[in-house]
Design a protein around this motif. Structure first.
Motif, PDB file in Angstrom:
ATOM      1  N   SER A  14       0.856  -1.182   0.000  1.00 19.86           N
ATOM      2  CA  SER A  14       0.000   0.000   0.000  1.00 19.86           C
ATOM      3  C   SER A  14       0.893   1.233   0.000  1.00 19.86           C
ATOM      4  O   SER A  14       2.091   1.141   0.320  1.00 19.86           O
ATOM      5  CB  SER A  14      -0.884  -0.002   1.250  1.00 19.86           C
ATOM      6  N   PRO A  15       0.360   2.389  -0.336  1.00 20.43           N
ATOM      7  CA  PRO A  15       1.179   3.602  -0.297  1.00 20.43           C
ATOM      8  C   PRO A  15       1.817   3.838   1.079  1.00 20.43           C
ATOM      9  O   PRO A  15       2.984   4.227   1.159  1.00 20.43           O
ATOM     10  CB  PRO A  15       0.199   4.710  -0.657  1.00 20.43           C
ATOM     11  N   LEU A  16       1.082   3.581   2.159  1.00 16.88           N
ATOM     12  CA  LEU A  16       1.645   3.761   3.495  1.00 16.88           C
ATOM     13  C   LEU A  16       2.806   2.803   3.734  1.00 16.88           C
ATOM     14  O   LEU A  16       3.873   3.209   4.207  1.00 16.88           O
ATOM     15  CB  LEU A  16       0.580   3.561   4.573  1.00 16.88           C
ATOM     16  N   LEU A  17       2.626   1.535   3.388  1.00 19.86           N
ATOM     17  CA  LEU A  17       3.707   0.574   3.582  1.00 19.86           C
ATOM     18  C   LEU A  17       4.922   0.905   2.722  1.00 19.86           C
ATOM     19  O   LEU A  17       6.063   0.731   3.161  1.00 19.86           O
ATOM     20  CB  LEU A  17       3.222  -0.844   3.303  1.00 19.86           C
ATOM     21  N   ALA A  18       4.700   1.395   1.523  1.00 20.89           N
ATOM     22  CA  ALA A  18       5.819   1.800   0.673  1.00 20.89           C
ATOM     23  C   ALA A  18       6.574   2.970   1.299  1.00 20.89           C
ATOM     24  O   ALA A  18       7.812   2.995   1.301  1.00 20.89           O
ATOM     25  CB  ALA A  18       5.323   2.167  -0.721  1.00 20.89           C
ATOM     26  N   GLU A  19       5.840   3.933   1.874  1.00 22.72           N
ATOM     27  CA  GLU A  19       6.496   5.049   2.555  1.00 22.72           C
ATOM     28  C   GLU A  19       7.269   4.573   3.776  1.00 22.72           C
ATOM     29  O   GLU A  19       8.378   5.044   4.042  1.00 22.72           O
ATOM     30  CB  GLU A  19       5.473   6.099   2.976  1.00 22.72           C
ATOM     31  N   LEU A  20       6.686   3.634   4.530  1.00 27.08           N
ATOM     32  CA  LEU A  20       7.374   3.086   5.700  1.00 27.08           C
ATOM     33  C   LEU A  20       8.646   2.351   5.285  1.00 27.08           C
ATOM     34  O   LEU A  20       9.703   2.512   5.901  1.00 27.08           O
ATOM     35  CB  LEU A  20       6.452   2.153   6.481  1.00 27.08           C
ATOM     36  N   ARG A  21       8.554   1.531   4.237  1.00 26.76           N
ATOM     37  CA  ARG A  21       9.727   0.828   3.728  1.00 26.76           C
ATOM     38  C   ARG A  21      10.828   1.810   3.357  1.00 26.76           C
ATOM     39  O   ARG A  21      11.996   1.626   3.716  1.00 26.76           O
ATOM     40  CB  ARG A  21       9.338  -0.004   2.504  1.00 26.76           C
ATOM     41  N   ASP A  22      10.439   2.881   2.669  1.00 26.02           N
ATOM     42  CA  ASP A  22      11.423   3.869   2.238  1.00 26.02           C
ATOM     43  C   ASP A  22      12.040   4.601   3.426  1.00 26.02           C
ATOM     44  O   ASP A  22      13.244   4.873   3.435  1.00 26.02           O
ATOM     45  CB  ASP A  22      10.787   4.857   1.265  1.00 26.02           C
ATOM     46  N   ALA A  23      11.228   4.920   4.440  1.00 21.99           N
ATOM     47  CA  ALA A  23      11.749   5.590   5.638  1.00 21.99           C
ATOM     48  C   ALA A  23      12.740   4.694   6.368  1.00 21.99           C
ATOM     49  O   ALA A  23      13.803   5.149   6.806  1.00 21.99           O
ATOM     50  CB  ALA A  23      10.599   5.995   6.560  1.00 21.99           C
ATOM     51  N   VAL A  24      12.404   3.417   6.502  1.00 26.37           N
ATOM     52  CA  VAL A  24      13.308   2.468   7.165  1.00 26.37           C
ATOM     53  C   VAL A  24      14.599   2.338   6.361  1.00 26.37           C
ATOM     54  O   VAL A  24      15.707   2.361   6.929  1.00 26.37           O
ATOM     55  CB  VAL A  24      12.621   1.098   7.359  1.00 26.37           C
ATOM     56  N   ALA A  25      14.483   2.234   5.055  1.00 22.94           N
ATOM     57  CA  ALA A  25      15.673   2.103   4.216  1.00 22.94           C
ATOM     58  C   ALA A  25      16.559   3.339   4.312  1.00 22.94           C
ATOM     59  O   ALA A  25      17.794   3.220   4.404  1.00 22.94           O
ATOM     60  CB  ALA A  25      15.266   1.861   2.760  1.00 22.94           C
ATOM     61  N   ARG A  26      15.960   4.537   4.315  1.00 21.26           N
ATOM     62  CA  ARG A  26      16.755   5.759   4.440  1.00 21.26           C
ATOM     63  C   ARG A  26      17.502   5.798   5.765  1.00 21.26           C
ATOM     64  O   ARG A  26      18.679   6.163   5.824  1.00 21.26           O
ATOM     65  CB  ARG A  26      15.868   6.994   4.294  1.00 21.26           C
ATOM     66  N   GLU A  27      16.808   5.427   6.843  1.00 19.05           N
ATOM     67  CA  GLU A  27      17.463   5.462   8.150  1.00 19.05           C
ATOM     68  C   GLU A  27      18.554   4.400   8.254  1.00 19.05           C
ATOM     69  O   GLU A  27      19.627   4.660   8.808  1.00 19.05           O
ATOM     70  CB  GLU A  27      16.459   5.309   9.279  1.00 19.05           C
ATOM     71  N   HIS A  29      20.325   3.265   5.825  1.00 17.04           N
ATOM     72  CA  HIS A  29      21.418   3.789   5.013  1.00 17.04           C
ATOM     73  C   HIS A  29      22.208   4.827   5.807  1.00 17.04           C
ATOM     74  O   HIS A  29      23.454   4.812   5.830  1.00 17.04           O
ATOM     75  CB  HIS A  29      20.870   4.393   3.725  1.00 17.04           C
ATOM     76  N   ALA A  30      21.500   5.738   6.477  1.00 14.59           N
ATOM     77  CA  ALA A  30      22.169   6.769   7.279  1.00 14.59           C
ATOM     78  C   ALA A  30      22.968   6.147   8.420  1.00 14.59           C
ATOM     79  O   ALA A  30      24.106   6.558   8.689  1.00 14.59           O
ATOM     80  CB  ALA A  30      21.140   7.757   7.831  1.00 14.59           C
ATOM     81  N   GLN A  31      22.390   5.169   9.093  1.00 18.89           N
ATOM     82  CA  GLN A  31      23.078   4.521  10.206  1.00 18.89           C
ATOM     83  C   GLN A  31      24.322   3.778   9.726  1.00 18.89           C
ATOM     84  O   GLN A  31      25.364   3.814  10.378  1.00 18.89           O
ATOM     85  CB  GLN A  31      22.132   3.574  10.943  1.00 18.89           C
ATOM     86  N   LEU A  32      24.219   3.106   8.595  1.00 21.26           N
ATOM     87  CA  LEU A  32      25.386   2.406   8.056  1.00 21.26           C
ATOM     88  C   LEU A  32      26.488   3.398   7.670  1.00 21.26           C
ATOM     89  O   LEU A  32      27.664   3.142   7.894  1.00 21.26           O
ATOM     90  CB  LEU A  32      24.983   1.532   6.874  1.00 21.26           C
ATOM     91  N   ALA A  33      26.092   4.528   7.119  1.00 24.66           N
ATOM     92  CA  ALA A  33      27.081   5.542   6.752  1.00 24.66           C
ATOM     93  C   ALA A  33      27.779   6.084   7.998  1.00 24.66           C
ATOM     94  O   ALA A  33      28.996   6.309   7.990  1.00 24.66           O
ATOM     95  CB  ALA A  33      26.407   6.670   5.981  1.00 24.66           C
ATOM     96  N   LEU A  34      27.022   6.276   9.068  1.00 24.49           N
ATOM     97  CA  LEU A  34      27.612   6.766  10.324  1.00 24.49           C
ATOM     98  C   LEU A  34      28.539   5.750  10.974  1.00 24.49           C
ATOM     99  O   LEU A  34      29.428   6.114  11.740  1.00 24.49           O
ATOM    100  CB  LEU A  34      26.505   7.109  11.326  1.00 24.49           C
ATOM    101  N   ARG A  35      28.301   4.489  10.686  1.00 25.33           N
ATOM    102  CA  ARG A  35      29.009   3.417  11.387  1.00 25.33           C
ATOM    103  C   ARG A  35      29.967   2.651  10.480  1.00 25.33           C
ATOM    104  O   ARG A  35      30.241   1.468  10.698  1.00 25.33           O
ATOM    105  CB  ARG A  35      27.986   2.461  12.002  1.00 25.33           C
ATOM    106  N   ALA A  36      30.468   3.310   9.469  1.00 25.90           N
ATOM    107  CA  ALA A  36      31.450   2.714   8.554  1.00 25.90           C
ATOM    108  C   ALA A  36      30.936   1.404   7.942  1.00 25.90           C
ATOM    109  O   ALA A  36      31.644   0.402   7.891  1.00 25.90           O
ATOM    110  CB  ALA A  36      32.795   2.501   9.249  1.00 25.90           C
ATOM    111  N   GLU A  37      29.679   1.440   7.479  1.00 28.05           N
ATOM    112  CA  GLU A  37      29.067   0.312   6.765  1.00 28.05           C
ATOM    113  C   GLU A  37      28.915  -0.948   7.606  1.00 28.05           C
ATOM    114  O   GLU A  37      28.800  -2.049   7.070  1.00 28.05           O
ATOM    115  CB  GLU A  37      29.857  -0.018   5.485  1.00 28.05           C
TER     116      GLU A  37
END
Length: 73
Positions: A14-27, A29-37
């Motif tokens: 659903s559109p909501l689940l797609a937005e949630l998936r994208d939010a989780v993926a962005r975070e 990605h950010a956490q991995l970048a902060l923590r040297a992958e």
């Protein structure tokens, strides 16, 4: 059959689940970048907390937008 398939969404979310998936993926990605992958086991609670904050932000924005749309109706 979910409504997502009926409207032609290829991933079946659903559109909501797609937005949630994208939010989780962005975070993640950010956490991995902060923590040297690499996310150490000891860091999982903090990463989960940050993901929860990102999801909460998304849901608050959606609720605010919904209220704004219903106020204009």
């Amino acid at each position: 059959m979910s409504d997502a398939y009926v409207v032609g969404d290829p991933d079946g979310l659903s559109p909501l689940l797609a937005e949630l998936r994208d939010a989780v993926a962005r975070e993640l990605h950010a956490q991995l970048a902060l923590r040297a992958e690499r996310i150490e086991l000891a860091d999982v609670p903090e990463v989960a907390y940050q993901i929860t904050r990102r999801v909460d932000e998304l849901l608050r924005h959606r609720r605010a937008a919904k209220r704004a749309n219903s106020a204009h109706s």
